[in-house]
Design an enzyme around this catalytic site. Structure first.
Site, mmCIF file in Angstrom:
data_model
loop_
_atom_site.group_PDB
_atom_site.id
_atom_site.type_symbol
_atom_site.label_atom_id
_atom_site.label_comp_id
_atom_site.label_asym_id
_atom_site.label_seq_id
_atom_site.Cartn_x
_atom_site.Cartn_y
_atom_site.Cartn_z
ATOM 1 N N GLU A 315 0.829 -1.210 0.000
ATOM 2 C CA GLU A 315 0.000 0.000 0.000
ATOM 3 C C GLU A 315 0.859 1.254 0.000
ATOM 4 O O GLU A 315 0.940 1.970 0.993
ATOM 5 C CB GLU A 315 -0.970 -0.006 1.184
ATOM 6 C CG GLU A 315 -0.311 -0.314 2.502
ATOM 7 C CD GLU A 315 -1.283 -0.522 3.655
ATOM 8 O OE1 GLU A 315 -2.429 -0.914 3.418
ATOM 9 O OE2 GLU A 315 -0.851 -0.289 4.801
ATOM 10 N N ARG A 318 3.289 7.748 -0.882
ATOM 11 C CA ARG A 318 4.210 8.784 -1.372
ATOM 12 C C ARG A 318 4.771 8.476 -2.759
ATOM 13 O O ARG A 318 4.809 9.344 -3.623
ATOM 14 C CB ARG A 318 5.370 8.890 -0.380
ATOM 15 C CG ARG A 318 6.293 10.065 -0.631
ATOM 16 C CD ARG A 318 7.544 9.966 0.244
ATOM 17 N NE ARG A 318 7.254 9.725 1.621
ATOM 18 C CZ ARG A 318 7.100 10.658 2.558
ATOM 19 N NH1 ARG A 318 7.202 11.920 2.222
ATOM 20 N NH2 ARG A 318 6.843 10.322 3.804
ATOM 21 N N CYS A 392 2.465 33.917 9.703
ATOM 22 C CA CYS A 392 3.044 34.633 10.844
ATOM 23 C C CYS A 392 3.763 33.636 11.727
ATOM 24 O O CYS A 392 3.281 33.291 12.814
ATOM 25 C CB CYS A 392 1.953 35.332 11.636
ATOM 26 S SG CYS A 392 1.168 36.580 10.666
HETATM 27 N N1 LLP Z 1 0.262 2.177 5.140
HETATM 28 C C1 LLP Z 1 0.192 2.678 6.371
HETATM 29 C C2 LLP Z 1 -0.423 1.899 7.431
HETATM 30 C C3 LLP Z 1 0.704 3.940 6.645
HETATM 31 O O1 LLP Z 1 0.636 4.438 7.867
HETATM 32 C C4 LLP Z 1 1.283 4.700 5.591
HETATM 33 C C5 LLP Z 1 1.801 6.035 5.831
HETATM 34 C C6 LLP Z 1 1.331 4.119 4.310
HETATM 35 C C7 LLP Z 1 0.814 2.859 4.123
HETATM 36 C C8 LLP Z 1 1.918 4.833 3.132
HETATM 37 O O2 LLP Z 1 3.273 5.055 3.292
HETATM 38 P P1 LLP Z 1 4.131 5.722 2.123
HETATM 39 O O3 LLP Z 1 4.171 4.762 0.961
HETATM 40 O O4 LLP Z 1 3.457 6.994 1.752
HETATM 41 O O5 LLP Z 1 5.451 5.946 2.711
HETATM 42 N N2 LLP Z 1 3.029 12.840 6.780
HETATM 43 C C9 LLP Z 1 4.315 12.197 6.620
HETATM 44 C C10 LLP Z 1 4.166 10.752 6.188
HETATM 45 C C11 LLP Z 1 3.360 9.933 7.140
HETATM 46 C C12 LLP Z 1 3.160 8.515 6.657
HETATM 47 C C13 LLP Z 1 2.010 7.932 7.332
HETATM 48 N N3 LLP Z 1 1.754 6.582 6.970
HETATM 49 C C14 LLP Z 1 5.153 12.975 5.617
HETATM 50 O O6 LLP Z 1 4.696 13.983 5.114
HETATM 51 O O7 LLP Z 1 6.288 12.601 5.351
#
Ligand code: LLP
Length: 469
Positions: A315, A318, A392
C-alpha cells in the site's frame, strides 16, 4: 540538473496503456513529473499545459497533478507485482498521501484498491466509486462509528489492537462478520525521520509480538471475526530495501504461528514506505526494485518454510502520488540581510503567496525540496535564496538556501514533488483558503479541487446572537 532533465519529454498520448516495467523511468526517482518539458515559449510545461498559463487561469498557490506520472506509477507497481510474484497480488493506494474524489477514482481505474485511515477517507473513497472489496480501513484508534461504517460497507479492517478486536466482537455478528487483517508490530527500526517511523517496538501502531498468543486465542473464540491476513508498515520515505526484506522474514514467522492456531490466513500486506527523490542527492530504489525485493522475499520465506504463497498486498502512498504533482506560487517581495560576522554570506529572502498551510512538511519534518522558475526553467541559477512562506511564523520557510536565477516579484516558482502529504495535510492556519488543484493531461487542465474562498472559511463558524454588534 533539473534543467537538463527537462529536455527529455516523452509526450504520451495513450494514458491508459500498460507499460513494461524494465523500460520506463520510475516516477519516484524523478525530481519532476515525467511529462515536464520546456515549451516553445520557454516556459515549464506539465501534461502539455503551460504552467504560467495555469497560474493565470486558476491562480496561485496551485497544486498541479500530472495524470500520466500518477498512472505510470500505479501501472509500475501493479504490473511488476503481477509479473514477478507467482501468487495473487493487489496494490492498494494509501490515500492518506492525498485523498480526494478524482485521485481515488483514478487509482480505482488503474485497478488499485484503497487504503483509508479514517471515516472521512473512507467516505471519500466510497463517493469516488469504491466498493467494500476495494477498501482497507486503518487506524490505531478507530471510533465505534468508523468500525460500524466499515462493517456496513463490507470493507476489510486492519485491526490495530486487542481493544479494537474486543469492540469488533461486539459489533460484528454471524450475519455481518468482520473481515480483518491483524496489524502486527514487527519490531523493525528503519532510517527515516522519527515521526514517520512506525515499525519499531516502541510505536503506537500495531500488536506487539508478545501479545500475539493472547490475540490468536481471542480470535479463536470469536468466529464473527474473520482474520484473513497480516499487515505491517515500517515507515515512510525509506531508501534501504533491507527493512522490507527483514519485515517479510518476521511476518512469515508470525504467519506460521497464526496458521498453527487455525487462523484462515490468505492475505499478507507489507505496507508502503518506498521513498522518493525530493532533492538531486536523494537516491531511492525504483518501484520495480522495491516490488521485486518484496515479492522475492515472500516467495523465499514462504516456499522455504513450505507454506502456500499468500495473496500479496502492498500500500504505497508517497511513491505513487508524490512525484506526480508540483505546487506553483507567485513570487512577492524580497528582503536582503547584508553579510555580517554572524551571517557571513548574508541572506536573501524571497516571499511566496503560500507556505506552511499548503506544505507543512518543511516545518514538521525539516523536509527539503527542489524548485525552479516556471517562466524561465532553463535560466542559470545565480543566487542562493531562502523562500519564505507568508504565515506569521518564523519557521515558515519553504526552501532554505536554494539556488535560483535572480528571482523577480511576479515570477512563478514551482516546488517539485509535492504530491504526497502536502494537500492532505494542508490547513487553514492564519485563515488562508486552501489552494486549488488541477489535473493535467494532454494539454487539458481540469479542476479537481476548488480553491477555498473566504466564505468557505467561515462556513462552520457560528455567531451567538448576544455577540452581535
Ligand atoms: N500504510 C500505512 C499503514 C501507513 O501508515 C502509511 C503512511 C502508508 C501505508 C503509506 O506510506 P508511504 O508509501 O506513503 O510511505 N506525513 C508524513 C508521512 C506519514 C506517513 C504515514 N503513513 C510525511 O509527510 O512525510
Amino acid at each position: 540538473m533539473v534543467k537538463d532533465s527537462l529536455h527529455y519529454s516523452p509526450m504520451v498520448s495513450t494514458l491508459g496503456s500498460s507499460i513494461q516495467a524494465a523500460s520506463v523511468v520510475s516516477p519516484n526517482q524523478s525530481l519532476h513529473p515525467l511529462t515536464s518539458r520546456t515549451n516553445s515559449q520557454g516556459h515549464l510545461e506539465i501534461g502539455g499545459c503551460d504552467v504560467v498559463e495555469l497560474v493565470q487561469r486558476f491562480g496561485s498557490p496551485l497544486y498541479i497533478l500530472d495524470e500520466w506520472t500518477l498512472r505510470r506509477a500505479c501501472q509500475l507497481y501493479r504490473d511488476t507485482l503481477a509479473q514477478c510474484y507467482r501468487g495473487r497480488s493487489q496494490v492498494l493506494y494509501a490515500t492518506k498521501a492525498w485523498n480526494c474524489l478524482a485521485i481515488c477514482a483514478l487509482a480505482l481505474q488503474e485497478g488499485l484498491g484503497l487504503d483509508v485511515a479514517s471515516g472521512g477517507e473512507l467516505y471519500t473513497a466510497l463517493q469516488a466509486g469504491a466498493k467494500g472489496e476495494h477498501l482497507y480501513l486503518h487506524g490505531n484508534a478507530k471510533s465505534v462509528d468508523e468500525l460500524k461504517m466499515a462493517l456496513e460497507v463490507g470493507c476489510t479492517l486492519v485491526a490495530d489492537s486487542l481493544f479494537e478486536l474486543e469492540q469488533l466482537a461486539v459489533l460484528a455478528t454471524s450475519a455481518q462478520s468482520a473481515r480483518l487483517l491483524l496489524r502486527v508490530n514487527p519490531g523493525i527500526d528503519v532510517h527515516t525521520h522519527e515521526y514517520i517511523r512506525t515499525g519499531q517496538t516502541d510505536s503506537k501502531f500495531g500488536i506487539g509480538r508478545f501479545q500475539l498468543p493472547e490475540v490468536f486465542e481471542f480470535l479463536g473464540r470469536h468466529p464473527q471475526l474473520q482474520c484473513v491476513g497480516l499487515h505491517a508498515h515500517i515507515g515512510s520515505q525509506i531508501f534501504d530495501l533491507q527493512g522490507h526484506r527483514d519485515l517479510v522474514g518476521v511476518l512469515a514467522q508470525i504467519w506460521q504461528q497464526g496458521l498453527d492456531e487455525g487462523l484462515p490466513l490468505q492475505e499478507l500486506n507489507v505496507g508502503g514506505g518506498l521513498g522518493i527523490r525530493y532533492v538531486e542527492s536523494d537516491d531511492p530504489p525504483s518501484i520495480p526494485a522495491w516490488v521485486e525485493t518484496v515479492a522475492t522475499a515472500v516467495e523465499q520465506e514462504f516456499a522455504g518454510a513450505g507454506i502456500p504463497l499468500p495473496k500479496l498486498l502492498c500500500e504505497p502512498g508517497r511513491s505513487l502520488i508524490g512525484p506526480a504533482a508540483v505546487t506553483a506560487y507567485t513570487l512577492g517581495g524580497q528582503k536582503r540581510i547584508p553579510a555580517s560576522e554572524d551571517l557571513p554570506e548574508g541572506r536573501l529572502y524571497i516571499t511566496i503567496d503560500g507556505g506552511m498551510s499548503d506544505n507543512p512538511r518543511p516545518i514538521t519534518y525539516q523536509a527539503r525540496y527542489t524548485a525552479l522558475l516556471a517562466n524561465r526553467p532553463q535560466a542559470e541559477p545565480t543566487q542562493v535564496v531562502t523562500v519564505a512562506g507568508k504565515h506569521c511564523e518564523s519557521g515558515d520557510l519553504l526552501l532554505k538556501d536554494i539556488r535560483l536565477p535572480d528571482p523577480v516579484a511576479g515570477e512563478i516558482l514551482v516546488v517539485l514533488a509535492t504530491g504526497a502529504y502536502n494537500c492532505s495535510m494542508a490547513s487553514n492556519y492564519n485563515r488562508f483558503p486552501r489552494p486549488a488543484a488541477v489535473l493535467v493531461a494532454e494539454g487539458q487542465a481540469q479542476l479537481i479541487l476548488q480553491r477555498e474562498t473566504y466564505a468557505d472559511l467561515i462556513r462552520q463558524d457560528l455567531l451567538p446572537e448576544r455577540l452581535l454588534c
